[in-house]
Design a protein around this motif. Structure first.
Motif, PDB file in Angstrom:
ATOM      1  N   ALA A  77       0.850  -1.199   0.000  1.00  0.00           N
ATOM      2  CA  ALA A  77       0.000   0.000   0.000  1.00  0.00           C
ATOM      3  C   ALA A  77       0.883   1.247   0.000  1.00  0.00           C
ATOM      4  CB  ALA A  77      -0.941  -0.005   1.199  1.00  0.00           C
ATOM      5  N   GLY A  78       1.981   1.199   0.746  1.00  0.00           N
ATOM      6  CA  GLY A  78       2.931   2.311   0.755  1.00  0.00           C
ATOM      7  C   GLY A  78       3.609   2.483  -0.588  1.00  0.00           C
ATOM      8  N   LEU A  79       3.904   1.374  -1.259  1.00  0.00           N
ATOM      9  CA  LEU A  79       4.495   1.420  -2.600  1.00  0.00           C
ATOM     10  C   LEU A  79       3.546   2.108  -3.574  1.00  0.00           C
ATOM     11  CD1 LEU A  79       6.487   0.599  -4.886  1.00  0.00           C
ATOM     12  CD2 LEU A  79       5.237  -1.570  -4.978  1.00  0.00           C
ATOM     13  N   VAL A  80       2.289   1.689  -3.581  1.00  0.00           N
ATOM     14  CA  VAL A  80       1.301   2.293  -4.483  1.00  0.00           C
ATOM     15  C   VAL A  80       1.172   3.784  -4.183  1.00  0.00           C
ATOM     16  CG1 VAL A  80      -1.147   2.340  -5.128  1.00  0.00           C
ATOM     17  CG2 VAL A  80       0.054   0.145  -4.907  1.00  0.00           C
ATOM     18  N   ALA A  81       1.101   4.144  -2.908  1.00  0.00           N
ATOM     19  CA  ALA A  81       0.985   5.563  -2.524  1.00  0.00           C
ATOM     20  C   ALA A  81       2.208   6.344  -2.989  1.00  0.00           C
ATOM     21  CB  ALA A  81       0.799   5.685  -1.013  1.00  0.00           C
ATOM     22  N   HIS A  82       3.393   5.750  -2.881  1.00  0.00           N
ATOM     23  CA  HIS A  82       4.607   6.450  -3.317  1.00  0.00           C
ATOM     24  C   HIS A  82       4.612   6.650  -4.831  1.00  0.00           C
ATOM     25  CE1 HIS A  82       8.675   7.951  -2.919  1.00  0.00           C
ATOM     26  NE2 HIS A  82       8.972   7.243  -4.007  1.00  0.00           N
ATOM     27  N   VAL A  83       4.244   5.625  -5.584  1.00  0.00           N
ATOM     28  CA  VAL A  83       4.184   5.743  -7.046  1.00  0.00           C
ATOM     29  C   VAL A  83       3.206   6.856  -7.426  1.00  0.00           C
ATOM     30  CG1 VAL A  83       3.469   4.567  -9.184  1.00  0.00           C
ATOM     31  CG2 VAL A  83       4.924   3.390  -7.515  1.00  0.00           C
ATOM     32  N   GLU A  84       2.121   6.966  -6.690  1.00  0.00           N
ATOM     33  CA  GLU A  84       1.126   8.007  -6.966  1.00  0.00           C
ATOM     34  C   GLU A  84       1.687   9.406  -6.730  1.00  0.00           C
ATOM     35  OE1 GLU A  84      -3.398   7.489  -6.253  1.00  0.00           O
ATOM     36  OE2 GLU A  84      -2.560   8.421  -4.445  1.00  0.00           O
ATOM     37  N   ARG A  85       2.603   9.548  -5.769  1.00  0.00           N
ATOM     38  CA  ARG A  85       3.177  10.869  -5.443  1.00  0.00           C
ATOM     39  C   ARG A  85       4.306  11.290  -6.375  1.00  0.00           C
ATOM     40  NH1 ARG A  85       2.646   8.682  -0.222  1.00  0.00           N
ATOM     41  NH2 ARG A  85       4.865   8.150  -0.170  1.00  0.00           N
ATOM     42  N   ILE A  86       4.892  10.354  -7.111  1.00  0.00           N
ATOM     43  CA  ILE A  86       5.994  10.696  -8.009  1.00  0.00           C
ATOM     44  C   ILE A  86       5.482  11.624  -9.107  1.00  0.00           C
ATOM     45  CG2 ILE A  86       7.571   9.744  -9.758  1.00  0.00           C
ATOM     46  CD1 ILE A  86       7.794   7.232  -7.990  1.00  0.00           C
ATOM     47  N   VAL A  87       6.308  12.583  -9.480  1.00  0.00           N
ATOM     48  CA  VAL A  87       5.960  13.481 -10.582  1.00  0.00           C
ATOM     49  C   VAL A  87       6.403  12.799 -11.874  1.00  0.00           C
ATOM     50  CG1 VAL A  87       6.305  15.750 -11.603  1.00  0.00           C
ATOM     51  CG2 VAL A  87       6.227  15.501  -9.105  1.00  0.00           C
ATOM     52  N   TRP A  88       5.437  12.228 -12.585  1.00  0.00           N
ATOM     53  CA  TRP A  88       5.690  11.526 -13.843  1.00  0.00           C
ATOM     54  C   TRP A  88       5.499  12.482 -15.005  1.00  0.00           C
ATOM     55  CZ3 TRP A  88       7.573   6.733 -13.274  1.00  0.00           C
ATOM     56  CH2 TRP A  88       7.307   6.045 -12.095  1.00  0.00           C
ATOM     57  N   ALA A  89       6.336  12.406 -16.017  1.00  0.00           N
ATOM     58  CA  ALA A  89       6.157  13.220 -17.221  1.00  0.00           C
ATOM     59  C   ALA A  89       4.887  12.796 -17.952  1.00  0.00           C
ATOM     60  CB  ALA A  89       7.373  13.081 -18.141  1.00  0.00           C
ATOM     61  N   HIS A  90       4.605  11.489 -17.960  1.00  0.00           N
ATOM     62  CA  HIS A  90       3.433  10.940 -18.650  1.00  0.00           C
ATOM     63  C   HIS A  90       2.716   9.945 -17.741  1.00  0.00           C
ATOM     64  CE1 HIS A  90       4.647  12.770 -22.408  1.00  0.00           C
ATOM     65  NE2 HIS A  90       5.873  12.311 -22.200  1.00  0.00           N
TER      66      HIS A  90
END
Length: 132
Positions: A77-90
């Motif tokens: 759940a922490g992994l998913v939350a972290h991926v969501e917070r990353i600033v992705w170009a796309h």
């Protein structure tokens, strides 16, 4: 005792630095499952599986950028939350695949607006093995 989860992430070429940053976070600051509240540290890393010279079968090179790893004690759940917070170009092209130790298929997460949403259904294992 270990607790293994298989993780893959597919990104556009412009998001390779963000995928590398995610791998670094997994090596240093990821939330750790089973080590008490707020425990962080090494749970593994992600390695690119689609670099130059890679062939998956057939005569062509993959036309995607995929990073994969087998993580140990990762708080998913922490992994998913972290991926969501990353600033992705796309972000609209980011695909996160997560299969926990007791699961037999990947859960697929993709961005819907600014939030990650799981697209693969939960509980298919229970449909096949209803009594564990």
């Amino acid at each position: 005792m270990s607790h293994v989860a298989n993780v893959m992430i597919s990104v556009e070429p412009d998001d390779r630095p963000a995928a590398e940053e995610l791998s670094q976070w997994l090596q240093t600051s990821a939330l750790r499952r089973g080590f008490g509240p707020g425990a962080v540290g090494w749970v593994g890393s992600l390695r690119e599986t689609t670099g130059s010279g890679t062939r998956w079968g057939g005569g062509k090179h993959p036309e995607c950028d995929v990073y994969a790893g087998a993580l140990n004690h990762a708080d998913l759940a922490g992994l998913v939350a972290h991926v969501e917070r990353i600033v992705w170009a796309h972000p609209e092209f980011v695909q996160l695949f997560v299969m926990d130790q007791e699961q037999v298929y990947f859960r697929v997460w993709m961005f819907h607006g600014t939030r990650l949403r799981q697209f693969a259904p939960e509980g298919r294992e229970e449909e096949v093995w209803p009594h564990g």
